[in-house]
Scaffold this motif. Structure first.
Motif, PDB file in Angstrom:
ATOM      1  N   PHE A   1      38.765  12.912  22.483  1.00 18.54           N
ATOM      2  CA  PHE A   1      37.672  13.878  22.665  1.00 18.54           C
ATOM      3  C   PHE A   1      36.918  13.660  23.978  1.00 18.54           C
ATOM      4  N   ARG A   2      36.738  12.418  24.376  1.00 14.92           N
ATOM      5  CA  ARG A   2      35.984  12.169  25.614  1.00 14.92           C
ATOM      6  C   ARG A   2      36.688  12.789  26.815  1.00 14.92           C
ATOM      7  N   ALA A   3      38.003  12.656  26.866  1.00  9.53           N
ATOM      8  CA  ALA A   3      38.752  13.261  27.968  1.00  9.53           C
ATOM      9  C   ALA A   3      38.678  14.785  27.909  1.00  9.53           C
ATOM     10  N   ALA A   4      38.717  15.351  26.700  1.00 11.24           N
ATOM     11  CA  ALA A   4      38.664  16.804  26.565  1.00 11.24           C
ATOM     12  C   ALA A   4      37.332  17.353  27.062  1.00 11.24           C
ATOM     13  N   PHE A   5      36.229  16.744  26.622  1.00 13.92           N
ATOM     14  CA  PHE A   5      34.918  17.227  27.065  1.00 13.92           C
ATOM     15  C   PHE A   5      34.718  16.999  28.558  1.00 13.92           C
ATOM     16  N   SER A   6      35.238  15.890  29.081  1.00 12.28           N
ATOM     17  CA  SER A   6      35.116  15.639  30.520  1.00 12.28           C
ATOM     18  C   SER A   6      35.857  16.702  31.321  1.00 12.28           C
ATOM     19  N   ALA A   7      37.045  17.104  30.844  1.00 11.76           N
ATOM     20  CA  ALA A   7      37.800  18.155  31.525  1.00 11.76           C
ATOM     21  C   ALA A   7      37.087  19.495  31.421  1.00 11.76           C
ATOM     22  N   LEU A   8      36.500  19.768  30.252  1.00  7.78           N
ATOM     23  CA  LEU A   8      35.752  21.021  30.099  1.00  7.78           C
ATOM     24  C   LEU A   8      34.564  21.081  31.046  1.00  7.78           C
ATOM     25  N   ALA A   9      33.964  19.927  31.354  1.00  9.66           N
ATOM     26  CA  ALA A   9      32.834  19.898  32.287  1.00  9.66           C
ATOM     27  C   ALA A   9      33.245  20.319  33.692  1.00  9.66           C
ATOM     28  N   LEU A  10      34.516  20.167  34.015  1.00  8.81           N
ATOM     29  CA  LEU A  10      34.980  20.577  35.341  1.00  8.81           C
ATOM     30  C   LEU A  10      34.970  22.093  35.508  1.00  8.81           C
ATOM     31  N   LEU A  11      35.051  22.829  34.400  1.00 10.26           N
ATOM     32  CA  LEU A  11      35.102  24.295  34.495  1.00 10.26           C
ATOM     33  C   LEU A  11      33.791  24.886  35.009  1.00 10.26           C
ATOM     34  N   PRO A  12      32.623  24.556  34.442  1.00 13.25           N
ATOM     35  CA  PRO A  12      31.383  25.061  35.054  1.00 13.25           C
ATOM     36  C   PRO A  12      31.122  24.472  36.439  1.00 13.25           C
ATOM     37  N   ALA A  13      31.631  23.256  36.694  1.00 14.61           N
ATOM     38  CA  ALA A  13      31.502  22.720  38.051  1.00 14.61           C
ATOM     39  C   ALA A  13      32.256  23.593  39.043  1.00 14.61           C
ATOM     40  N   ALA A  14      33.437  24.074  38.620  1.00 20.40           N
ATOM     41  CA  ALA A  14      34.187  25.000  39.473  1.00 20.40           C
ATOM     42  C   ALA A  14      33.431  26.311  39.659  1.00 20.40           C
TER      43      ALA A  14
ATOM     44  N   ALA B   1      28.845  19.944  28.060  1.00 17.40           N
ATOM     45  CA  ALA B   1      30.140  19.266  27.967  1.00 17.40           C
ATOM     46  C   ALA B   1      29.974  17.753  28.111  1.00 17.40           C
ATOM     47  N   LEU B   2      29.076  17.305  28.987  1.00 25.29           N
ATOM     48  CA  LEU B   2      28.860  15.865  29.159  1.00 25.29           C
ATOM     49  C   LEU B   2      28.242  15.238  27.914  1.00 25.29           C
ATOM     50  N   CYS B   3      27.387  15.975  27.195  1.00 23.60           N
ATOM     51  CA  CYS B   3      26.843  15.463  25.938  1.00 23.60           C
ATOM     52  C   CYS B   3      27.970  15.147  24.956  1.00 23.60           C
ATOM     53  N   GLY B   4      28.949  16.059  24.864  1.00 26.19           N
ATOM     54  CA  GLY B   4      30.080  15.818  23.988  1.00 26.19           C
ATOM     55  C   GLY B   4      30.935  14.656  24.444  1.00 26.19           C
ATOM     56  N   ALA B   5      31.033  14.465  25.762  1.00 29.07           N
ATOM     57  CA  ALA B   5      31.830  13.354  26.289  1.00 29.07           C
ATOM     58  C   ALA B   5      31.156  12.007  26.045  1.00 29.07           C
ATOM     59  N   LEU B   6      29.823  11.983  26.028  1.00 33.18           N
ATOM     60  CA  LEU B   6      29.100  10.726  25.898  1.00 33.18           C
ATOM     61  C   LEU B   6      28.931  10.270  24.459  1.00 33.18           C
ATOM     62  N   SER B   7      28.896  11.225  23.520  1.00 36.51           N
ATOM     63  CA  SER B   7      28.640  10.841  22.133  1.00 36.51           C
ATOM     64  C   SER B   7      29.266  11.838  21.173  1.00 36.51           C
ATOM     65  N   GLY B   8      29.794  11.311  20.061  1.00 41.75           N
ATOM     66  CA  GLY B   8      30.337  12.153  19.009  1.00 41.75           C
ATOM     67  C   GLY B   8      29.380  12.353  17.855  1.00 41.75           C
ATOM     68  N   HIS B   9      28.126  11.894  17.996  1.00 42.17           N
ATOM     69  CA  HIS B   9      27.124  12.082  16.946  1.00 42.17           C
ATOM     70  C   HIS B   9      26.850  13.567  16.764  1.00 42.17           C
ATOM     71  N   VAL B  10      26.542  13.957  15.533  1.00 44.93           N
ATOM     72  CA  VAL B  10      26.380  15.385  15.251  1.00 44.93           C
ATOM     73  C   VAL B  10      25.236  15.987  16.057  1.00 44.93           C
ATOM     74  N   LEU B  11      24.183  15.212  16.335  1.00 49.16           N
ATOM     75  CA  LEU B  11      23.077  15.752  17.137  1.00 49.16           C
ATOM     76  C   LEU B  11      23.512  16.001  18.579  1.00 49.16           C
ATOM     77  N   ALA B  12      24.323  15.102  19.119  1.00 49.86           N
ATOM     78  CA  ALA B  12      24.843  15.311  20.469  1.00 49.86           C
ATOM     79  C   ALA B  12      25.759  16.523  20.509  1.00 49.86           C
ATOM     80  N   LEU B  13      26.539  16.726  19.451  1.00 47.46           N
ATOM     81  CA  LEU B  13      27.439  17.887  19.402  1.00 47.46           C
ATOM     82  C   LEU B  13      26.654  19.185  19.240  1.00 47.46           C
TER      83      LEU B  13
END
Length: 401
Positions: A173-186, A98-110
């Motif tokens: 998108f950055r906010a969405a991926f950051s929020a998704l990262a909270l789910l595995p943290a939980a 999820a943090l990879c998606g938050a940091l970059s929208g490049h296709v390799l990061a996705l």
């Protein structure tokens, strides 16, 4: 056979078992919801950055192929260390994805997002299912427990995409991926609510285990994998054919969505009802009846011309396919060699992920050549074969070592 396999710490009361099961389900919801949210966000972000359909297809394939590749190591880790270590690995993989998606929208990061989130969800699912199966004190209770565990993907399929979609629309998108990262943290926090296992360590000379593939020598295990593949493919065929049939009849997107919703609601409802009748259900009869009912629905579905009729058919299909998964998971536990339930569940998961990655291409080619109605009819015929396989005896013995 060595004493390498893990034993679950006894759960003294019904209340403590319920709390442990709730923690298990919550852990899987966190991991799976992160993946499902990423499955929505990553393709949308790739398209926004100018990527084409082929790149999106490759991106989506990573969600299924990577869990298939790492399924056996995940199963072995669960058998060797119990629940907590593989779930920590799973949560960290999903969090990094999820943090990879938050940091970059490049296709390799996705693609990294897809690979890491897919692997995390796969690792976690195997550990959750294995631990749930070992909590049960009887075969009937095992089906009841698996019916509750099977609710996790349904809840996650609702939470993850909804969370991602709302945040993308309002904050990006950055906010969405950051929020998704909270789910595995939980998930990392909630995992502490699952009792730890007592691991009996084997002597070094006795630690070598035969390859997981040797379980396929068991006819009962092969039958279960075939039945499991039929259930997964039946849903995929239905999901492929429904938009085609609905569009041909001029139904709106909302109407087609309501048919899918009827399936989802019915599959969740039957999993809530199974624990109430598990003591009176024959596992074999459940599988035979569910496969036969699903076959009948797929056979008649092309002839249902009204939205309400298609919704009713979808609901019946949801009841059938929703009821059979707990029975399959419970049977996998019974067929697996002692102490290797994680590997057996990993083989089941591998077959599902490989099917998810390849069958859409098969459906596309077959649907173009034969039509959606014919494809449903062929799937109905395959389900008839599945009822014959499910009715055969001898599927409850341990797989060959």
């Amino acid at each position: 056979m060595s004493e390498q396999h893990a034993r679950v710490t006894p759960i003294p009361t019904q209340e403590s078992q319920t709390m442990a099961l709730l923690a298990l389900v919550s852990c899987q919801v966190g991991l799976h919801a992160c993946t499902q949210g990423a499955r929505l966000a990553a393709p949308l972000q790739a398209l926004q950055h100018g990527q084409g359909a082929f790149s999106v297809g490759v991106l989506l394939a990573f969600f299924a192929l990577v869990p298939a590749v790492f399924a056996i190591p995940a199963g072995r880790m669960a058998d060797r260390f119990g629940f907590h270590r593989p779930v920590r690995v799973a949560a960290m993989l999903s969090l990094l994805g999820a943090l990879c998606g938050a940091l970059s929208g490049h296709v390799l990061a996705l693609c990294a997002t897809a690979a890491l989130c897919g692997a995390g969800s796969g690792f976690g699912m195997i550990a959750v299912q294995r631990t749930a199966s070992r909590m049960a004190r009887s075969a009937a209770e095992r089906i009841s427990i698996f019916s509750r565990v099977a609710l996790a993907p349904s809840v996650a399929n609702l939470v993850g995409p909804m969370l991602a979609g709302v945040l993308i629309d309002h904050y990006g998108f950055r906010a969405a991926f950051s929020a998704l990262a909270l789910l595995p943290a939980a998930t990392l926090l909630i995992a502490g609510g699952v009792p730890r296992e007592l691991i009996a360590r084997a002597a070094p000379a006795a630690t070598a285990l035969p390859p997981a593939w040797q379980m396929l020598r068991s006819p009962g295990f092969r039958r279960l994998l075939f039945i499991n593949w039929l259930v997964s493919t039946s849903w995929d065929v239905f999901g492929f054919a429904l938009p085609i049939l609905g569009h041909a009849r001029g139904f709106s997107a909302a109407s087609i969505g309501s048919v899918l919703a009827a399936y989802a609601v019915a599959s969740m409802a039957v999993r809530l009802l199974i624990p109430l009748v598990a003591e009176r259900l024959s596992r074999q009869l459940m599988m035979v009846g569910a496969l036969g009912l699903a076959g009948v629905v797929l056979l008649v579905f092309p002839f249902l011309g009204l939205v309400w009729a298609m919704g009713l058919g979808a609901a019946v299909l949801g009841l059938a396919l929703g009821a059979i998964q707990p029975a399959i998971l419970a049977s996998v536990h019974e067929v697996a060699p002692p102490g290797r339930q994680g590997e057996a569940l990993a083989l089941r998961a591998m077959s599902v992920h490989l099917s998810m990655a390849t069958m859409p291409l098969v459906f596309g080619a077959a649907g173009a050549a034969l039509g959606a109605s014919t494809l449903l009819g062929l799937m109905a015929g395959a389900l008839v074969l599945g009822t014959w396989q499910a009715s055969r005896k001898g599927s409850e013995s341990h797989a060959d070592h």
